[in-house]
Design a protein around this motif. Structure first.
Motif, PDB file in Angstrom:
ATOM      1  N   ILE A 180      56.827  21.938 -50.124  1.00 20.34           N
ATOM      2  CA  ILE A 180      57.655  23.027 -50.612  1.00 20.34           C
ATOM      3  C   ILE A 180      56.766  24.127 -51.164  1.00 20.34           C
ATOM      4  O   ILE A 180      55.647  23.875 -51.628  1.00 20.34           O
ATOM      5  CB  ILE A 180      58.650  22.542 -51.682  1.00 20.34           C
ATOM      6  N   ALA A 181      57.265  25.360 -51.098  1.00 19.24           N
ATOM      7  CA  ALA A 181      56.482  26.500 -51.564  1.00 19.24           C
ATOM      8  C   ALA A 181      57.417  27.613 -52.004  1.00 19.24           C
ATOM      9  O   ALA A 181      58.519  27.772 -51.472  1.00 19.24           O
ATOM     10  CB  ALA A 181      55.545  27.002 -50.463  1.00 19.24           C
ATOM     11  N   VAL A 219      59.613  25.207 -59.616  1.00 23.60           N
ATOM     12  CA  VAL A 219      58.428  25.507 -58.817  1.00 23.60           C
ATOM     13  C   VAL A 219      57.904  26.869 -59.255  1.00 23.60           C
ATOM     14  O   VAL A 219      58.674  27.815 -59.450  1.00 23.60           O
ATOM     15  CB  VAL A 219      58.764  25.519 -57.312  1.00 23.60           C
ATOM     16  N   GLU A 220      56.603  26.980 -59.425  1.00 23.25           N
ATOM     17  CA  GLU A 220      55.997  28.221 -59.904  1.00 23.25           C
ATOM     18  C   GLU A 220      55.752  29.191 -58.752  1.00 23.25           C
ATOM     19  O   GLU A 220      55.545  28.775 -57.609  1.00 23.25           O
ATOM     20  CB  GLU A 220      54.670  27.914 -60.608  1.00 23.25           C
ATOM     21  N   LEU A 224      52.308  25.654 -53.982  1.00 22.62           N
ATOM     22  CA  LEU A 224      52.592  24.781 -52.858  1.00 22.62           C
ATOM     23  C   LEU A 224      52.548  23.344 -53.360  1.00 22.62           C
ATOM     24  O   LEU A 224      51.599  22.932 -54.029  1.00 22.62           O
ATOM     25  CB  LEU A 224      51.584  24.987 -51.736  1.00 22.62           C
ATOM     26  N   ILE A 225      53.589  22.575 -53.059  1.00 20.01           N
ATOM     27  CA  ILE A 225      53.712  21.203 -53.541  1.00 20.01           C
ATOM     28  C   ILE A 225      53.842  20.259 -52.354  1.00 20.01           C
ATOM     29  O   ILE A 225      54.664  20.494 -51.453  1.00 20.01           O
ATOM     30  CB  ILE A 225      54.920  21.052 -54.479  1.00 20.01           C
ATOM     31  N   ILE A 226      53.037  19.222 -52.345  1.00 23.19           N
ATOM     32  CA  ILE A 226      53.082  18.202 -51.298  1.00 23.19           C
ATOM     33  C   ILE A 226      53.655  16.925 -51.911  1.00 23.19           C
ATOM     34  O   ILE A 226      53.161  16.424 -52.936  1.00 23.19           O
ATOM     35  CB  ILE A 226      51.686  17.921 -50.722  1.00 23.19           C
ATOM     36  N   ILE A 227      54.704  16.393 -51.294  1.00 24.90           N
ATOM     37  CA  ILE A 227      55.318  15.146 -51.734  1.00 24.90           C
ATOM     38  C   ILE A 227      55.231  14.142 -50.586  1.00 24.90           C
ATOM     39  O   ILE A 227      55.660  14.432 -49.466  1.00 24.90           O
ATOM     40  CB  ILE A 227      56.792  15.356 -52.136  1.00 24.90           C
ATOM     41  N   TYR A 233      51.802  16.254 -55.384  1.00 26.63           N
ATOM     42  CA  TYR A 233      50.543  16.965 -55.600  1.00 26.63           C
ATOM     43  C   TYR A 233      50.802  18.460 -55.494  1.00 26.63           C
ATOM     44  O   TYR A 233      51.533  18.911 -54.602  1.00 26.63           O
ATOM     45  CB  TYR A 233      49.497  16.545 -54.567  1.00 26.63           C
ATOM     46  N   SER A 234      50.227  19.237 -56.397  1.00 23.30           N
ATOM     47  CA  SER A 234      50.466  20.677 -56.441  1.00 23.30           C
ATOM     48  C   SER A 234      49.164  21.455 -56.390  1.00 23.30           C
ATOM     49  O   SER A 234      48.149  21.028 -56.957  1.00 23.30           O
ATOM     50  CB  SER A 234      51.221  21.034 -57.732  1.00 23.30           C
ATOM     51  N   GLU A 235      49.205  22.593 -55.717  1.00 22.29           N
ATOM     52  CA  GLU A 235      48.074  23.515 -55.725  1.00 22.29           C
ATOM     53  C   GLU A 235      48.577  24.921 -55.417  1.00 22.29           C
ATOM     54  O   GLU A 235      49.604  25.096 -54.755  1.00 22.29           O
ATOM     55  CB  GLU A 235      47.007  23.104 -54.712  1.00 22.29           C
ATOM     56  N   PRO A 236      47.886  25.940 -55.907  1.00 19.03           N
ATOM     57  CA  PRO A 236      48.308  27.314 -55.615  1.00 19.03           C
ATOM     58  C   PRO A 236      47.906  27.711 -54.195  1.00 19.03           C
ATOM     59  O   PRO A 236      46.880  27.258 -53.690  1.00 19.03           O
ATOM     60  CB  PRO A 236      47.555  28.145 -56.650  1.00 19.03           C
ATOM     61  N   PHE A 237      48.719  28.516 -53.536  1.00 15.12           N
ATOM     62  CA  PHE A 237      48.303  29.093 -52.262  1.00 15.12           C
ATOM     63  C   PHE A 237      48.059  30.588 -52.400  1.00 15.12           C
ATOM     64  O   PHE A 237      47.614  31.238 -51.464  1.00 15.12           O
ATOM     65  CB  PHE A 237      49.345  28.823 -51.161  1.00 15.12           C
ATOM     66  N   SER A 238      48.352  31.132 -53.570  1.00 17.69           N
ATOM     67  CA  SER A 238      48.089  32.536 -53.850  1.00 17.69           C
ATOM     68  C   SER A 238      47.604  32.661 -55.283  1.00 17.69           C
ATOM     69  O   SER A 238      48.166  32.055 -56.194  1.00 17.69           O
ATOM     70  CB  SER A 238      49.347  33.382 -53.649  1.00 17.69           C
TER      71      SER A 238
END
Length: 474
Positions: A180-181, A219-220, A224-227, A233-238
């Motif tokens: 999700i993003a 979601v911020e 980008l969140i991987i489930i 697991y979360s990480e920024p894409f921007s």
């Protein structure tokens, strides 16, 4: 929509879940909770880890799904979507989630929002050999993902998202994971919930209440969140992010029992009515709200002024959703079919009619006329948002100045056109205060572009209609 007769329409609702034995059934109920966000189509795609299978169709959730076809969907992981398509996005081919199969694996994609550079990207992709089966922005994003040179799906998605601009709350399902993003400006709502060990995601938190999920967090922007089976697991894409949540989510679109960024929608709307009451000075006998999205504001207005609140308008809930009809004539007929004044409440009374917005003015004019025909001696229209003067390019179906009454007319002129005894709009400052925001302009945490013309992103030429292009040159 709650007040779906007014001709203001939001794009879609997204739901997803990973790791639950009843994933498909839960997604079905989740989509029921989001039905107000789209009534033209619905779809669910599920996976058992080996393959992806989907069902989609035009109409309401109950029209598309039944016990038999839901039982045919496999696995413990699913995403779903309810769709409002607009004039150029109708048809089964545009119903999401869109499902794609290839030798390297399958993916399903659903999003809420609008990519403002989609036409330009689509042209580039077609020049490179891509063939499109729909007019949906989501398919553009799918092509960008599949054409990426990266190996991991999350890196493909991040690469694709670096090329798109606009508003999007995205859910992507593969055999191995749910991704999700949310766009870097956070224009659309998207939240994470949990049922036991299973994670779910929804455009609105009201879905969590129905399915018994615990709210985890929003979601911020730019996240980008991987489930997957290992967890979340979360990480920024921007790295360039800001919060610019659509103001109309609080004013109109979201359900009153939803929370967005910690703010309850009913409470926000009630506060809108309270602040509006402080900005006006009206002598009246009764306050009534236009069902359904204006009821909370009308209650707040009545509490603050001391004018009694009454149910002066009744909504017929068994009439078809007339707002999706394209012609103005049918839209006007829909107002008459869907709303009825309560004569004994308004007859001989000075009525304050609270509504959330005025778009084209057709609905307001018709309701004012109905109230006066029912015997109201005066009708004072109070709007719990500022005048909508500018088009939205981020997923709301108002894309030109020509569609907006406030763009071409003063408040006094609008008052004359709709036949009201007075017309008052809430100020931008009052709206932000009521919702609980601090600051103004791009620092307020909300997108106010449809009121102020200050867009949180650059507007691309391919988003503009001919009239808009001319306006942008002046």
């Amino acid at each position: 929509m709650f007040a779906d007769i007014k001709g203001l329409n939001e794009e879609c609702g997204v739901f997803g879940i990973w790791g639950h034995p009843d994933a498909v059934q839960i997604t079905y109920y989740g989509l029921h909770s989001l039905q107000h966000r789209g009534q033209e189509g619905a779809g669910i795609v599920a996976t058992d880890g080996n393959s992806l299978k989907g069902i989609r169709g035009e109409g309401l959730v109950n029209d598309v799904f039944n016990k038999s076809n839901l039982a045919s969907l496999p696995g413990q992981n699913a995403i779903g979507h309810v769709k409002y398509g607009g004039a150029d996005k109708g048809g089964l081919e545009n119903v999401q989630p869109l499902l794609f199969h290839s030798s390297s694996g399958s993916l399903a994609l659903a999003q809420n929002g609008n990519l403002i550079n989609a036409l330009d990207l689509k042209h580039q992709l077609e020049m490179q050999g891509s063939i499109f089966q729909s007019t949906s922005d989501t398919e553009v994003l799918a092509h960008l993902i599949k054409r990426s040179g990266y190996l991991a799906t999350k890196d493909k998605v991040k690469n694709a998202l670096s090329m798109v601009k606009g508003a999007y709350a995205l859910a992507l399902l593969t055999e191995e994971e749910l991704i999700i993003a949310l766009d870097p400006n956070g224009l659309r709502p998207l939240s994470i919930g949990r049922i036991g060990d299973a994670y779910c995601v929804s455009s609105e938190t009201c879905a969590f209440d129905l399915i018994g999920a615990e709210f985890v967090r929003d979601v911020e922007p730019g996240e980008l969140i991987i489930i997957n089976d290992e967890g979340l697991y979360s990480e920024p894409f921007s790295l360039s992010t800001s919060s610019a949540m659509c103001s109309m989510e609080y004013v109109y679109f979201s359900r009153p029992d939803s929370d967005i960024q910690g703010i309850n929608i009913h409470t926000a709307r009630k506060n809108l009515g309270k602040v509006l009451a402080k900005e006006v000075n009206i002598d009246a006998d009764v306050v009534t709200g236009v069902p359904d999205s204006s009821i909370s504001a009308a209650i707040g207005f009545a509490e603050t002024t001391g004018i009694p609140y009454e149910i002066g308008l009744i909504k017929n809930r068994y009439v078809g959703r007339t707002f999706i009809k394209p012609s103005q004539e049918l839209r006007e007929q829909g107002v008459k079919m869907k709303l009825s004044p309560v004569r004994k409440v308004v007859e001989g009374k000075r009525v304050v009619m609270v509504d959330d917005s005025i778009v084209r003015g057709t609905t307001s004019k018709r309701i004012v006329k109905m109230l006066k025909e029912a015997g109201a001696t005066e009708v004072h229209v109070c709007i719990s948002s500022p005048p909508m003067k500018h088009p939205c390019f981020y997923g709301i179906d108002v894309s030109s100045h020509e569609e907006l009454m406030a763009s071409a007319h003063s408040v006094d002129e609008m008052c004359d056109i709709i036949g009201a005894d007075s017309l008052t709009f809430l100020s931008v400052e009052g709206m932000l205060e009521a919702i609980g925001r601090k600051g103004y302009g791009k620092n307020c945490g909300q997108c106010t572009a449809c009121f102020t013309g200050e867009y949180p992103t650059e507007i691309y030429p391919d988003t503009l209609l001919p009239y808009e292009k001319e306006m942008s040159r002046s």
